[in-house]
Design an enzyme around this catalytic site. Sequence first.
Site, PDB file in Angstrom:
ATOM      1  N   LYS A 260       0.864  -1.194   0.000  1.00 12.59           N
ATOM      2  CA  LYS A 260       0.000   0.000   0.000  1.00 12.59           C
ATOM      3  C   LYS A 260       0.895   1.238   0.000  1.00 12.59           C
ATOM      4  CE  LYS A 260      -3.075   2.690   3.085  1.00 12.59           C
ATOM      5  NZ  LYS A 260      -3.907   2.685   4.303  1.00 12.59           N
ATOM      6  N   ASP A 265      -2.531  10.290   3.619  1.00 11.25           N
ATOM      7  CA  ASP A 265      -3.917   9.878   3.828  1.00 11.25           C
ATOM      8  C   ASP A 265      -4.628  10.887   4.720  1.00 11.25           C
ATOM      9  OD1 ASP A 265      -6.304   8.596   4.155  1.00 11.25           O
ATOM     10  OD2 ASP A 265      -5.523   6.988   5.455  1.00 11.25           O
ATOM     11  N   LYS A 272      -9.978  12.967   8.309  1.00 14.22           N
ATOM     12  CA  LYS A 272      -9.472  12.597   9.628  1.00 14.22           C
ATOM     13  C   LYS A 272      -9.417  13.825  10.536  1.00 14.22           C
ATOM     14  CE  LYS A 272      -6.345   8.839   8.183  1.00 14.22           C
ATOM     15  NZ  LYS A 272      -6.954   7.739   8.958  1.00 14.22           N
ATOM     16  N   ASP A 283       1.816   6.426   5.415  1.00 14.38           N
ATOM     17  CA  ASP A 283       0.817   5.482   4.916  1.00 14.38           C
ATOM     18  C   ASP A 283       1.256   4.790   3.612  1.00 14.38           C
ATOM     19  OD1 ASP A 283      -1.543   4.252   5.619  1.00 14.38           O
ATOM     20  OD2 ASP A 283      -2.832   5.634   4.518  1.00 14.38           O
ATOM     21  N   ASP A 342     -12.039   7.079   4.003  1.00 12.13           N
ATOM     22  CA  ASP A 342     -10.814   6.869   4.783  1.00 12.13           C
ATOM     23  C   ASP A 342     -10.415   5.385   4.810  1.00 12.13           C
ATOM     24  OD1 ASP A 342      -8.641   7.504   6.301  1.00 12.13           O
ATOM     25  OD2 ASP A 342      -9.759   7.772   8.180  1.00 12.13           O
ATOM     26  N   GLU A 344      -9.317   3.610   2.492  1.00 12.10           N
ATOM     27  CA  GLU A 344      -8.844   3.699   1.100  1.00 12.10           C
ATOM     28  C   GLU A 344      -7.770   2.674   0.753  1.00 12.10           C
ATOM     29  OE1 GLU A 344      -7.548   5.339   3.490  1.00 12.10           O
ATOM     30  OE2 GLU A 344      -5.438   5.041   3.094  1.00 12.10           O
ATOM     31  N   ARG A 346      -7.516  -0.489   1.280  1.00 10.46           N
ATOM     32  CA  ARG A 346      -8.051  -1.732   0.711  1.00 10.46           C
ATOM     33  C   ARG A 346      -8.463  -1.542  -0.741  1.00 10.46           C
ATOM     34  NH1 ARG A 346     -12.435  -1.893   5.464  1.00 10.46           N
ATOM     35  NH2 ARG A 346     -10.726  -0.721   6.377  1.00 10.46           N
TER      36      ARG A 346
HETATM   37  N1  BES Z   1      -4.003   4.621   7.028  1.00  8.14           N
HETATM   38  C1  BES Z   1      -5.087   4.349   7.891  1.00  8.14           C
HETATM   39  C2  BES Z   1      -4.735   3.369   8.998  1.00  8.14           C
HETATM   40  C3  BES Z   1      -3.691   3.780   9.999  1.00  8.14           C
HETATM   41  C4  BES Z   1      -4.049   4.201  11.254  1.00  8.14           C
HETATM   42  C5  BES Z   1      -2.343   3.654   9.720  1.00  8.14           C
HETATM   43  C6  BES Z   1      -3.097   4.540  12.189  1.00  8.14           C
HETATM   44  C7  BES Z   1      -1.372   3.996  10.651  1.00  8.14           C
HETATM   45  C8  BES Z   1      -1.753   4.431  11.894  1.00  8.14           C
HETATM   46  C9  BES Z   1      -6.243   3.774   7.089  1.00  8.14           C
HETATM   47  O1  BES Z   1      -6.339   4.192   5.784  1.00  8.14           O
HETATM   48  C10 BES Z   1      -7.498   4.168   7.785  1.00  8.14           C
HETATM   49  O2  BES Z   1      -7.769   5.325   7.817  1.00  8.14           O
HETATM   50  N2  BES Z   1      -8.229   3.197   8.304  1.00  8.14           N
HETATM   51  C11 BES Z   1      -9.440   3.450   8.993  1.00  8.14           C
HETATM   52  C12 BES Z   1     -10.485   2.542   8.425  1.00  8.14           C
HETATM   53  C13 BES Z   1     -11.870   2.824   8.911  1.00  8.14           C
HETATM   54  C14 BES Z   1     -12.384   4.112   8.295  1.00  8.14           C
HETATM   55  C15 BES Z   1     -12.760   1.673   8.533  1.00  8.14           C
HETATM   56  C16 BES Z   1      -9.212   3.146  10.462  1.00  8.14           C
HETATM   57  O3  BES Z   1      -8.576   2.139  10.765  1.00  8.14           O
HETATM   58  O4  BES Z   1      -9.642   3.941  11.285  1.00  8.14           O
HETATM   59 ZN    ZN Z   2      -4.605   4.834   4.888  1.00  6.00          ZN
HETATM   60 MN    MN Z   3      -7.447   6.001   5.603  1.00  7.84          MN
END
Ligand code: BES
Ligand code: ZN
Ligand code: MN
Length: 496
Positions: A260, A265, A272, A283, A342, A344, A346
């Site tokens: 990824k 992000d 966020k 990210d 968010d 994204e 996947r």
């Molecule tokens: N890049 C983030 C995940 C992340 C969180 C990486 C903390 C490093 C540290 C990912 O894209 C994300 O935002 N995931 C969300 C998914 C949710 C919206 C279903 C999450 O885990 O909050």
């Molecule tokens: Zn992300």
């Molecule tokens: Mn995200």
Amino acid sequence: MNITFTKVAPLSGRVITGAGQDMALCESVNELNAKNNQIISQAFKNRDFQGKSGQCCCIHMPANSDVTFLNLVGYGDLDALTEQKITEIGAGLVSFLKTKAGDPFTICMENLNTPGFAHADIIAHLAYGFLLKSWSFDTYKKPKEDAHIWPKSLTFMTHDPLATEAAFKNLKAMAEGIFLTRELITEPCNVIYPETFVDRVKDLKSLGIKVEVLDEKDMQKLGMNALLGVGVGSEKESRLLVLEWNNGSKDQAPIAIVGKGVTFDTGGISIKPAANMDEMKTDMSGAAVVVGLMKALAGRGAKVNVVGVAGLVENMPSGSAQRPGDVVKAMSGTTIEILNTDAEGRLVLADALWYTQDKYKPQAMVNLATLTGAIVIALGHEQAGLFSNNDDLAEKLTKSAKAVDELLWRMPLSEAYDRDIDSDIADIKNLGAPGGAASSTAAAQFLQRFVNNVPWAHLDIAGVAWTKKDRPLASRGASGFGVRLLEKWIRTHYES
Ligand code: BES
Ligand code: ZN
Ligand code: MN
């Protein structure tokens, strides 16, 4: 820092040596002790040094001695020595040497040995550990006036300089791969975005890696709308980076590593919170591990076929950004309802994974991604989450991970969890059960929808790619987690 290896000889100048709990010293240190009125044995008594791991003992030698400064570090229990422990002892040298500018240092540790390890390998791993831990990122700092914080050079004594140099050459290639990974993760996101990420990696060609870059037009033709949809709100164009290292037998199906690479992000329209959003420059860590691993494998001429793929996009909110509720059709033909922009990563991986297995027919496929915040809640910063459709693969990865102290903890996938990503109006949605229940697994189930029968594993490295405290082989910041574990796994199981 210039690192060299020389044949064991009488000691002079500034020296670091060590002892295990058996307190057996190097021969040359014993000689020094005898010549100088047992000053070393005396110091042990006075300073409570028993060779335990973490202990050290600094001895200022008499003015008439050839050795001006002698430092001893504890090796700990020699019977419990592993490659990892040896590397960590080497890394431990950093704290002694970092502020010691000026004259060269000699490292005299030929008493560090244990059955089953070649002497040259041990000394080479000491130098490797030192190298890994000494990395820092100073690109944007004014050069300090006392920039020369390291000694002029570092010389490791060994019984066999040639064999040690040969072993170190491979480990140095590893370190260079890991440094590329750390550098890409640490660079700010106004510097590293999809196009510049690709630019940084192009010179891997000189190592014999085939570098291919798909731009947005190429991806549109392939129908990669899941990946493209994430980048559509950004001024920066998206890219798919494909690296091939073909040095195995012609009939060996490749190993595929997919990363990824969200260069920043923001969350997109599902934006966020402001606090700590800067951390989302990391990210793209999965993509950075892919390129670092490829560099390491090529650098040491690994006899294996590997393809590395990185999906590179920036996730921004704007008038052209995709909205919660949008439906996109991925390259596989699967339609996706986007309920949260968010989630994204996947979406990026859906097309990258599909493309990789479709085009390269790999014998195994591993992806790395800073995919979910929930994996950080579950495992903190100590272990990465491992999801796999194949027990044998999961076990092998877990073992390799343990050997290099980049730990993996297996998490579940199942039919029941898969139901959580069914959508009312499309084939799947990019969110799991309400309230974020099992959301790391929901993300993994989503990825699995884009994987056919190939043995596959997903490593959720959100908690380990960047560490806020020092680790044994890395100072706080980008760890490079994943390069060593995947190299070990490939070397153990796939190299001819
Ligand atoms: N890049 C983030 C995940 C992340 C969180 C990486 C903390 C490093 C540290 C990912 O894209 C994300 O935002 N995931 C969300 C998914 C949710 C919206 C279903 C999450 O885990 O909050
Ligand atoms: Zn992300
Ligand atoms: Mn995200």
